[in-house]
Design a protein around this motif. Structure first.
Motif, PDB file in Angstrom:
ATOM      1  N   SER A 156      31.064  32.481  42.387  1.00  0.00           N
ATOM      2  CA  SER A 156      32.018  31.900  43.347  1.00  0.00           C
ATOM      3  C   SER A 156      33.400  32.542  43.276  1.00  0.00           C
ATOM      4  CB  SER A 156      32.165  30.391  43.099  1.00  0.00           C
ATOM      5  OG  SER A 156      30.955  29.725  43.318  1.00  0.00           O
ATOM      6  N   LEU A 157      33.571  33.549  42.412  1.00  0.00           N
ATOM      7  CA  LEU A 157      34.902  34.095  42.174  1.00  0.00           C
ATOM      8  C   LEU A 157      34.976  35.588  42.468  1.00  0.00           C
ATOM      9  CD1 LEU A 157      35.627  32.334  38.750  1.00  0.00           C
ATOM     10  CD2 LEU A 157      36.305  31.552  41.039  1.00  0.00           C
TER      11      LEU A 157
ATOM     12  N   ARG B  84      33.716  29.293  49.216  1.00  0.00           N
ATOM     13  CA  ARG B  84      33.304  27.932  49.547  1.00  0.00           C
ATOM     14  C   ARG B  84      32.371  27.974  50.759  1.00  0.00           C
ATOM     15  NH1 ARG B  84      39.433  25.333  49.300  1.00  0.00           N
ATOM     16  NH2 ARG B  84      39.937  26.130  47.206  1.00  0.00           N
TER      17      ARG B  84
ATOM     18  N   ASN C  78      38.316  22.428  46.413  1.00  0.00           N
ATOM     19  CA  ASN C  78      38.135  23.601  45.555  1.00  0.00           C
ATOM     20  C   ASN C  78      36.669  23.799  45.146  1.00  0.00           C
ATOM     21  OD1 ASN C  78      37.655  21.878  43.280  1.00  0.00           O
ATOM     22  ND2 ASN C  78      39.841  21.768  42.874  1.00  0.00           N
ATOM     23  N   SER C  79      36.426  24.920  44.481  1.00  0.00           N
ATOM     24  CA  SER C  79      35.046  25.316  44.176  1.00  0.00           C
ATOM     25  C   SER C  79      34.362  24.352  43.215  1.00  0.00           C
ATOM     26  CB  SER C  79      35.020  26.733  43.583  1.00  0.00           C
ATOM     27  OG  SER C  79      35.780  26.787  42.386  1.00  0.00           O
ATOM     28  N   ARG C  80      35.122  23.697  42.329  1.00  0.00           N
ATOM     29  CA  ARG C  80      34.488  22.752  41.404  1.00  0.00           C
ATOM     30  C   ARG C  80      33.973  21.521  42.139  1.00  0.00           C
ATOM     31  NH1 ARG C  80      39.087  23.201  36.785  1.00  0.00           N
ATOM     32  NH2 ARG C  80      40.329  23.187  38.675  1.00  0.00           N
TER      33      ARG C  80
ATOM     34  N   GLU D 127      38.304  31.957  45.594  1.00  0.00           N
ATOM     35  CA  GLU D 127      37.108  31.125  45.485  1.00  0.00           C
ATOM     36  C   GLU D 127      36.284  31.218  46.760  1.00  0.00           C
ATOM     37  OE1 GLU D 127      38.908  27.441  42.780  1.00  0.00           O
ATOM     38  OE2 GLU D 127      38.398  27.130  44.890  1.00  0.00           O
TER      39      GLU D 127
ATOM     40  N   ALA E  69      29.058  30.370  37.441  1.00  0.00           N
ATOM     41  CA  ALA E  69      30.393  30.183  37.993  1.00  0.00           C
ATOM     42  C   ALA E  69      30.997  31.489  38.509  1.00  0.00           C
ATOM     43  CB  ALA E  69      31.317  29.565  36.931  1.00  0.00           C
TER      44      ALA E  69
ATOM     45  N   TRP F  77      36.357  32.735  51.900  1.00  0.00           N
ATOM     46  CA  TRP F  77      37.083  33.075  50.681  1.00  0.00           C
ATOM     47  C   TRP F  77      38.481  32.473  50.750  1.00  0.00           C
ATOM     48  CZ3 TRP F  77      35.125  34.690  46.300  1.00  0.00           C
ATOM     49  CH2 TRP F  77      33.872  35.291  46.309  1.00  0.00           C
TER      50      TRP F  77
ATOM     51  N   GLN G  92      32.748  21.674  45.126  1.00  0.00           N
ATOM     52  CA  GLN G  92      31.586  22.101  45.911  1.00  0.00           C
ATOM     53  C   GLN G  92      30.268  21.786  45.206  1.00  0.00           C
ATOM     54  OE1 GLN G  92      32.127  23.235  49.025  1.00  0.00           O
ATOM     55  NE2 GLN G  92      34.311  22.980  48.593  1.00  0.00           N
TER      56      GLN G  92
ATOM     57  N   PRO H 272      43.205  29.559  46.198  1.00  0.00           N
ATOM     58  CA  PRO H 272      43.381  28.144  45.868  1.00  0.00           C
ATOM     59  C   PRO H 272      44.812  27.674  46.089  1.00  0.00           C
ATOM     60  CG  PRO H 272      42.035  29.207  44.204  1.00  0.00           C
ATOM     61  CD  PRO H 272      42.547  30.301  45.104  1.00  0.00           C
TER      62      PRO H 272
ATOM     63  N   ASP I  53      42.162  27.642  35.087  1.00  0.00           N
ATOM     64  CA  ASP I  53      43.272  27.749  36.034  1.00  0.00           C
ATOM     65  C   ASP I  53      44.618  27.490  35.382  1.00  0.00           C
ATOM     66  OD1 ASP I  53      42.372  25.069  35.707  1.00  0.00           O
ATOM     67  OD2 ASP I  53      43.515  24.465  37.467  1.00  0.00           O
TER      68      ASP I  53
END
Length: 701
Positions: A623-624, A602, A120-122, A600, A620, A671, A124, A674, A20
């Protein structure tokens, strides 16, 4: 500073996610990397783990909600969650102000209210572990301020943090905080060699010396002397211990309370402290059985870290009372011991199971009689001793489950709150409470039927939770005993102790009553204490639970329909609302999202988290997706396969791949851009800016 910087670079280069920050200038990239590395180091200090695991714990970035890394410990007797906020500063002056405090505690509140999709997705990746921690018992939560500085925290900021912690700890200590500074990181990086060897003098009263096979002393030390020892050496005192002082454990709190309330009894109630020493030398003439002074080198507390920490806290809080406390101390010299003996002492002294109050209650004649009644009258098993194999649900229950069920169905709602405050139900085994729950001669039919009711309520709440969000989900989980209490008081229980009473007729009423009781309870909590209040406090605080119960029962008795759960609390309602707006058309028309922006995914509901968490974590790219304003109804290019999808179409495809479940869902709720919100949030905001009604557009993705 050099040591810390070098350690971060050596341990975490290539491991910490920096994607990011790819477009940021090099100085900003480096500062972000070092800050994230500091957060990873903090996790390693609090929860020792490999570098790769520590790097994965970092979720700093957009939508981190004021938190940078996380560690969840589920396997310990008391679940623990460590949340870190890190501040790197090249001059060792890492700041931490009111805004950081506010963001950190707002993030904590979101996590407790299960608003996981706000992160955020991390983050999750850790949601399944967080939910397991809740299911294992109310976790102890430590907020760690990782600040690269040597100056103490500003007193005003410290007061603000303690004030906010107190809001979460209205019933008991659930949330605490810890500050890690430059010295802590320096010591942790260099390991035991970083801290100078602790040499100190101690005084033992009534000491006895052992010389065969190895040299050791034991005697009594005063609370002031131990408090001073901890104050001087702090964490370095526990260098060889398996774990540091766990300031939030129930054992630790009880130790402090005993020292403050009954200091003269402390010696009798404490298990004592064991210290390993490289050498022990008497100072002057020491006569066994009398007072002796000793010079110790290489000292480390290997058993009793919690006791030492608790003594220090109690003495700091009230020296006038705590000064009368004394504790038994063992000093073991390693100078003539074989290699590895110190490690054996450390391991063995920390792996013995303590006797708990409930173990004594298993000897109560009433429990023995209840076990016999279960077998003879009900043809069921009733387990009263810890460690015995538990029966299958249809074949009986344990004394623990019975105590929990009887607390929930007692006329006194405060007992339900007491049962929720501790996963081992510690408060229920105190003599007065125990007698109130079981009585002098407990009836086997009442006990078993109460257990059946609690199980039925929990099963229904588990079903409901799949369709609930945020506070409603938290209320359904934490409020199981509250809801059981309300349901019990709404049933016909006058003949519950009668063997001929047909209890299944009452159990049939449970599913409908549970939903109504939950709705009235959540409405009462929101009205009495506000929608930002903590659900946990409402079900664990004796005063609050009484008020909620009274309000919920008034609602049930009124004959009115139960208040509908808020639209934001129900998956189906939010999904329906989302379909009222053609979000994709709105966003593309208004160019609301930058071309090529990476979005992302979620998971939105509990079933999605359950079905998709491991699948998403495995790759990864899953999720994107990248956004395009030129691709009509299919603006998302999934990174996993390079194909174009609509938000809902992609969400459906992902769920099917992850679990084989085919379901229509509103993808715009899942979706996220971020730092800005979900596609649903952005579309609604765009239309409000235009002054348009959301119903003006046809339904669509």
């Amino acid at each position: 500073m050099g040591y810390v910087r070098k350690a971060i670079e050596e341990r975490f280069t290539g491991l910490i996610d920096m994607t990011d920050k790819a477009r940021a200038q090099e100085p900003k990239q480096r500062e972000a990397f070092l800050s994230r590395g500091l957060a990873a180091l903090a996790v390693q200090i609090e929860h020792p783990c490999p570098d790769r695991v520590a790097a994965l714990s970092v979720f700093d970035g957009e939508d981190d909600r004021g938190l940078d890394s996380i560690a969840v410990e589920v396997r310990s007797p008391q679940p623990r969650i460590c949340l870190v906020q890190a501040k790197w500063h090249e001059q060792g002056k890492g700041a931490f102000g009111e805004s950081e405090v506010d963001r950190m505690f707002r993030g904590l509140s979101m996590m407790l209210d299960r608003q996981y999709s706000k992160f955020n997705s991390r983050f999750q990746l850790f949601v399944p572990d967080i939910e397991r921690a809740y299911e294992s018992g109310t976790p102890k939560i430590t907020l760690v301020l990782a600040l690269l500085r040597t100056a103490p925290l500003d007193p005003g900021i410290r007061d603000l943090i303690e004030e906010k912690c107190a809001e979460f700890n209205q019933v008991e200590e659930m949330v605490d905080y810890k500050v890690l500074d430059l010295r802590d990181f320096h010591r942790a990086i260099l390991g035991d060699a970083a801290a100078p060897k602790i040499d100190t003098k101690v005084r033992l009263d009534g000491f006895i010396q052992e010389s065969t096979p190895y040299k050791a002393l034991y005697g009594t030390m005063t609370a002031p002397d131990l408090a001073d020892l901890y104050s001087e050496h702090r964490r370095g005192l526990f260098a060889r211990n398996i774990r540091d002082n766990l300031d939030l454990t129930d054992v630790n709190i009880k130790i402090r309370n005993t020292l403050l309330e009954q200091p003269e009894h402390f010696w009798y109630f404490s298990n004592g402290i064991t210290m390993l020493c490289e050498t022990i030398r008497p100072i002057g003439k020491s006569v066994p059985g009398k007072v002796g002074d000793f010079q110790l080198t290489g000292v480390s507390v290997v058993n009793g870290a919690q006791t030492v920490s608790a003594i220090h806290r109690a003495y700091t809080a009230n020296p006038d009372s705590a000064q009368f406390g004394r504790v038994m101390v063992r000093l073991i010299s390693l100078e003539d011991c074989p290699p590895g003996f110190g490690d054996q002492v450390t391991t063995t002294t920390n792996t013995q199971n303590p006797i708990e109050e409930r173990d004594f209650k298993s000897l109560d004649q009433a429990q023995v009689q209840l076990r016999d009644d279960f077998a003879l009258m009900l043809h069921l098993s009733y387990v009263i001793k810890r460690g015995e194999a538990l029966p299958e649900p249809d074949h009986g229950c344990s004394m623990m489950e019975a105590a929990e069920a009887l607390a929930a169905t007692s006329p006194n709602a405060e007992l339900a709150a007491a049962a929720k405050r501790d996963q081992n139900l510690a408060g229920l085994w105190e003599d007065d409470t125990y007698k109130e729950i079981f009585g002098s001669s407990p009836n086997a039919y009442r006990v078993w039927r109460s257990v059946q009711l609690l199980r039925a309520v929990r099963a229904r709440l588990k079903e409901l939770r799949d369709g609930l969000l945020w506070r409603a989900d938290a209320a359904a989980f934490h409020g199981d005993l509250l809801v059981t209490h309300i349901v019990y008081r709404s049933l016909n229980t006058r003949s519950i102790e009668d063997p001929d009473f047909y209890w299944p007729n009452e159990l049939k009423k449970v599913p409908e009553l549970v939903r109504d009781a939950l709705a009235w309870s959540l409405s009462a909590i929101d009205q009495e204490y506000g929608k930002s209040s903590h659900i946990i406090a409402a079900v664990r605080n004796t005063e609050r639970i009484e008020r909620v119960v009274r309000a919920a029962l008034r609602g049930l008795d009124s004959g009115k329909d139960a208040p509908p759960l808020g639209d934001d609390y129900q998956v189906t309602e939010v999904e329906t609302r989302g379909r009222q707006v053609n979000a994709v058309t709105t966003l593309i028309t208004n160019k609301r999202i930058t071309e090529g922006a990476v979005l992302e995914f979620r998971p939105y509901s509990k079933p999605e988290r359950r079905d998709m968490a491991e699948w998403l974590a495995a790759d990864a790219k899953r999720s994107l997706a990248s956004w395009s304003n030129d691709n009509g109804r299919y603006p998302l290019q999934w990174h996993a396969d390079g194909e174009w999808y609509s938000p809902s179409g992609l969400a459906k495809e992902m769920r099917q791949q992850a679990s084989g479940v085919t379901s229509s869902v509103q993808g715009t709720l899942r979706w996220f851009v971020p730092g800005e919100g979900s596609l649903d949030d952005l579309a609604l905001a765009a239309r409000l800016e235009q002054g348009l009604n959301v119903e003006d557009e046809p339904a669509g993705d």
